[in-house]
Design an enzyme around this catalytic site. Sequence first.
Site, mmCIF file in Angstrom:
data_model
loop_
_atom_site.group_PDB
_atom_site.id
_atom_site.type_symbol
_atom_site.label_atom_id
_atom_site.label_comp_id
_atom_site.label_asym_id
_atom_site.label_seq_id
_atom_site.Cartn_x
_atom_site.Cartn_y
_atom_site.Cartn_z
ATOM 1 N N LYS A 54 4.308 6.347 14.974
ATOM 2 C CA LYS A 54 5.072 6.772 13.792
ATOM 3 C C LYS A 54 5.437 8.206 13.942
ATOM 4 O O LYS A 54 6.353 8.664 13.352
ATOM 5 C CB LYS A 54 3.780 6.639 12.795
ATOM 6 C CG LYS A 54 3.546 5.457 12.352
ATOM 7 C CD LYS A 54 2.153 5.386 11.354
ATOM 8 C CE LYS A 54 1.957 3.670 11.105
ATOM 9 N NZ LYS A 54 0.610 3.432 10.645
ATOM 10 N N GLN A 98 -4.139 6.398 8.102
ATOM 11 C CA GLN A 98 -4.407 5.302 9.066
ATOM 12 C C GLN A 98 -5.656 4.422 8.975
ATOM 13 O O GLN A 98 -6.770 5.062 8.973
ATOM 14 C CB GLN A 98 -4.032 5.710 10.407
ATOM 15 C CG GLN A 98 -4.075 4.605 11.442
ATOM 16 C CD GLN A 98 -2.893 3.921 11.194
ATOM 17 O OE1 GLN A 98 -1.807 4.488 11.161
ATOM 18 N NE2 GLN A 98 -2.974 2.496 11.520
ATOM 19 N N ASP A 121 2.708 3.857 2.082
ATOM 20 C CA ASP A 121 2.388 2.719 2.440
ATOM 21 C C ASP A 121 2.404 1.687 1.580
ATOM 22 O O ASP A 121 2.661 0.173 1.765
ATOM 23 C CB ASP A 121 1.061 3.006 2.959
ATOM 24 C CG ASP A 121 0.775 2.704 4.491
ATOM 25 O OD1 ASP A 121 1.682 2.284 5.165
ATOM 26 O OD2 ASP A 121 -0.268 3.332 4.792
#
Length: 296
Positions: A54, A98, A121
């Site tokens: 990422k 994460q 997300d």
Amino acid sequence: MSAVIIDGAKIAGQVKERVAQGVADLNKTKGVRACLAVILVGDDPASISYVSGKTKALAEAGMADRSIRLPATVSQEELLDRISVLNADDSVHGILVQLPLPEHIDSRKVVQAIHPKKDVDGFHPVNLGNLVIGSRSFLPCTPHGVLKLLRETGIRTDGARAVIVGRSNIVGKPLAILLARRDCNATVTICHTGTRDLPAVTREADILIAAAGRPGVITADMVKPGAAVIDVGVNRVPDASKKSGFRLTGDVDFEAVKEVASFITPVPKGVGPMTIAMLMHNTLEAACLSCGYGLF
Ligand code: NAP
């Protein structure tokens, strides 16, 4: 005839190029540099590898990177404090924690602490709720990436029977909702460990999506000839011939299924790169929304 192998890395590259152009336009027009903060807790090797993918993509897109690494022992309170500081910082447009998190931290509380406008997300209940009712929201990156792969490959969803193996909140459920929306118009079935006679259900699929996290769970006899097969699974299986001691494999028995399907995604270089590309897309969208720039 063998299936067409969908090049997820190539399609993701095209998405990322368009995002990079949008990042440059936003910067030039509004003086705003799109920025993402990725929070990594602990040192799980898979999580480290996802986060480094990422941060590399952020640099390539010309976005600012405000990533934070915290020890596995960090308290939930401190993690929530860090999120609240990022929520209040106007120069940060997207926040991503994460997953998975260490057991002493309540992941739901953490996801809900991220402001919905920065939840790139798309896991916050407000975004998932808006997805269900068809209002604007950040689409979860993996389901969004799967849709993009289908569209860019010319696989018709309108009227198709889609079967998804897996009902998680981050992949299976949102993907089912997206595919059933009028703009996709598929007829969707979700399977899970309680599904009776899984092969009979998967054989009905024009579009079969595997998101179970079980290597090889989809075998050739479970696939209708000519179906499009999308493999979301990413599994680390031991492999002494590799320096790392493992290799990545999907949920689909790729070699056998490609002889039955019309289209198939490989693992790696299938859905994985799309997830990162859609994260970049969402971060740019968040940055544009923050300053009323009309790219989205
Ligand atoms: P998850 O939360 O573990 O959910 C797995 C789902 O699959 C559950 O609903 C489970 O059913 C179902 N399942 C497991 N084994 C099954 C079987 N034998 N038959 C039928 N259903 C079965 O997993 P997830 O987070 O959705 O992730 C799924 C996979 O996708 C993992 O390999 C993950 O690494 C991968 N992934 C990849 C990306 C990417 O970017 N490529 C992104 C996210 C996830 P129950 O609900 O009954 O337990």
